[in-house]
Design an enzyme around this catalytic site. Structure first.
Site, short mmCIF file in Angstrom:
data_model
loop_
_atom_site.label_atom_id
_atom_site.label_comp_id
_atom_site.label_asym_id
_atom_site.label_seq_id
_atom_site.Cartn_x
_atom_site.Cartn_y
_atom_site.Cartn_z
N ASP A 1 7.73 17.26 -5.86
CA ASP A 1 7.46 18.69 -5.69
C ASP A 1 8.05 19.08 -4.34
OD1 ASP A 1 5.74 17.74 -3.77
OD2 ASP A 1 3.96 18.77 -4.54
N CYS B 1 5.36 13.44 -3.61
CA CYS B 1 4.79 14.77 -3.33
C CYS B 1 4.31 14.71 -1.88
CB CYS B 1 3.70 15.15 -4.33
SG CYS B 1 2.20 14.17 -4.32
N THR C 1 1.33 13.99 -0.45
CA THR C 1 0.56 12.77 -0.16
C THR C 1 0.91 11.62 -1.11
OG1 THR C 1 -1.11 13.53 -1.70
CG2 THR C 1 -1.45 14.09 0.63
N HIS D 1 2.33 -8.12 -9.17
CA HIS D 1 1.06 -8.27 -9.90
C HIS D 1 0.81 -7.19 -10.94
CE1 HIS D 1 -1.07 -11.03 -6.76
NE2 HIS D 1 0.14 -11.46 -7.09
N HIS E 1 -0.95 -12.37 -14.65
CA HIS E 1 -0.88 -10.92 -14.45
C HIS E 1 -0.51 -10.20 -15.75
CE1 HIS E 1 -1.44 -11.75 -10.32
NE2 HIS E 1 -0.37 -12.54 -10.28
#
Ligand code: RB5
Length: 308
Positions: free
Chosen positions: A167, A224, A226, A257, A292
């Site tokens: 964004d 974005c 954060t 993992h 995993h």
């Protein structure tokens, strides 16, 4: 010519139907490829099960001439891609040929649609029909993937194709990442945003996530402000394992993992230098598999449980 080998247990139901349906689909799509099937536990060689023959007949496919056969090491070595019906079959194949792990997947895992195709053995025609539908759905995605050229990438030179988006809050970081990818000769597509005007991150996160989930792109990178909003959105798309990373250790572990297929970062959290280090680490790190894989399979099971 490329070749695909489908594997199930007895080679009388699932893999024989997959072979027959896939051959028909390739023909319709004008694609040329060798297709075969075999079983991990074939004790006597016989025809496909009656119900499978009937269900294929409904699709105008003649399975009456099929003969089941056990998978041999030579078949596995010869195939460019080995697609099993379940995780159990995949384990059995890898026990026979551990060195071939790079080209053995469950059919659904390969098209990023879950993991196992359920076994109709001993069931009614109705059960076989449901199974054929399930296989057909996955095969359609496989054809799409082959048309997009992804088969070649994964089985030949391992070059990856990256979907990227942001964004306004992650725009600058995304532009820096594009410059880096270009310099490295890594193929990418920018799904926007294309400038700094305020936009809604769900729109771009969904585009990138669905591009990766469809199998058209191997990995995605989203930014974005954060990294939080885009990771929340991306993880809503089935088959996506988006990891929000602000350091190289997390980026590395998210691949080793969690087999993360989308990297999320915050443009207001990491700067250009750290952001690019995270991208480099994330792109070059391979999934470790093993225990995993069992956990990743459980994620797919949960996804299925809540989408039913
Ligand atoms: C936009 O201001 C900001 O909310 C967005 O980029 C992101 O940080 C959301 O999680």
């Amino acid at each position: 010519m490329k070749s695909i080998l489908f594997i199930c247990t007895g080679n009388t139901c699932r893999s024989s139907m997959a072979e027959a349906m896939f051959s028909a689909m390739l023909k319709d799509a004008g694609l040329d490829m060798e297709v075969a099937s075999a079983g991990t536990a074939v004790f006597f060689r016989g025809g496909a099960s009656e119900q499978a023959v009937e269900v294929m007949k409904e699709r105008c496919i003649d399975l009456s001439g099929h003969r089941s056969r056990p998978v041999g090491i030579h078949d596995l070595e010869k195939a460019d891609l080995v697609l099993t019906m379940t995780r159990g079959h995949k384990r059995a194949v890898l026990e026979m040929a551990p060195a071939l792990s790079g080209k053995v997947f469950t059919l659904k895992e390969y098209v990023r649609d879950g993991s196992d195709i359920s076994d109709p053995f001993g069931g009614t025609v109705e059960d076989y029909r449901a199974c054929a539908d399930e296989i057909e759905e996955a095969l359609k995605k496989l054809v799409k993937k082959i048309k997009a050229g992804n088969l070649k990438r994964e089985t030949e030179d391992q070059r990856m194709k990256v979907a990227i988006g942001s964004d306004h809050g992650g725009f600058e970081l995304k532009e820096n990442i594009k410059e880096f990818l270009q310099g490295e000769g890594i193929e990418y597509t920018d799904f926007g945003a294309f400038d700094l005007s305020p936009v809604d991150y769900p729109d771009f996160a969904e585009k990138v996530a669905s591009a990766v989930a469809s199998g058209e792109y191997d990995r995605g990178i989203l930014c974005c402000g954060t990294g939080i909003g885009i990771s929340i959105v991306a993880n809503k798309v089935p088959g996506i394992r988006a990891a929000l990373c602000g350091d190289c250790f997390s980026a590395k572990m998210s691949r080793q993992h969690n087999d993360a297929n989308i990297l999320c970062m915050g443009g207001r959290v990491v700067g250009r230098g750290l952001g690019l280090e995270i991208v480099k680490t994330w792109l070059k790190t391979e999934f470790e598999g093993g225990r995993h894989q069992r956990r990743i399979d459980k994620i797919a099971d949960i996804e299925r449980k809540y989408s039913e």
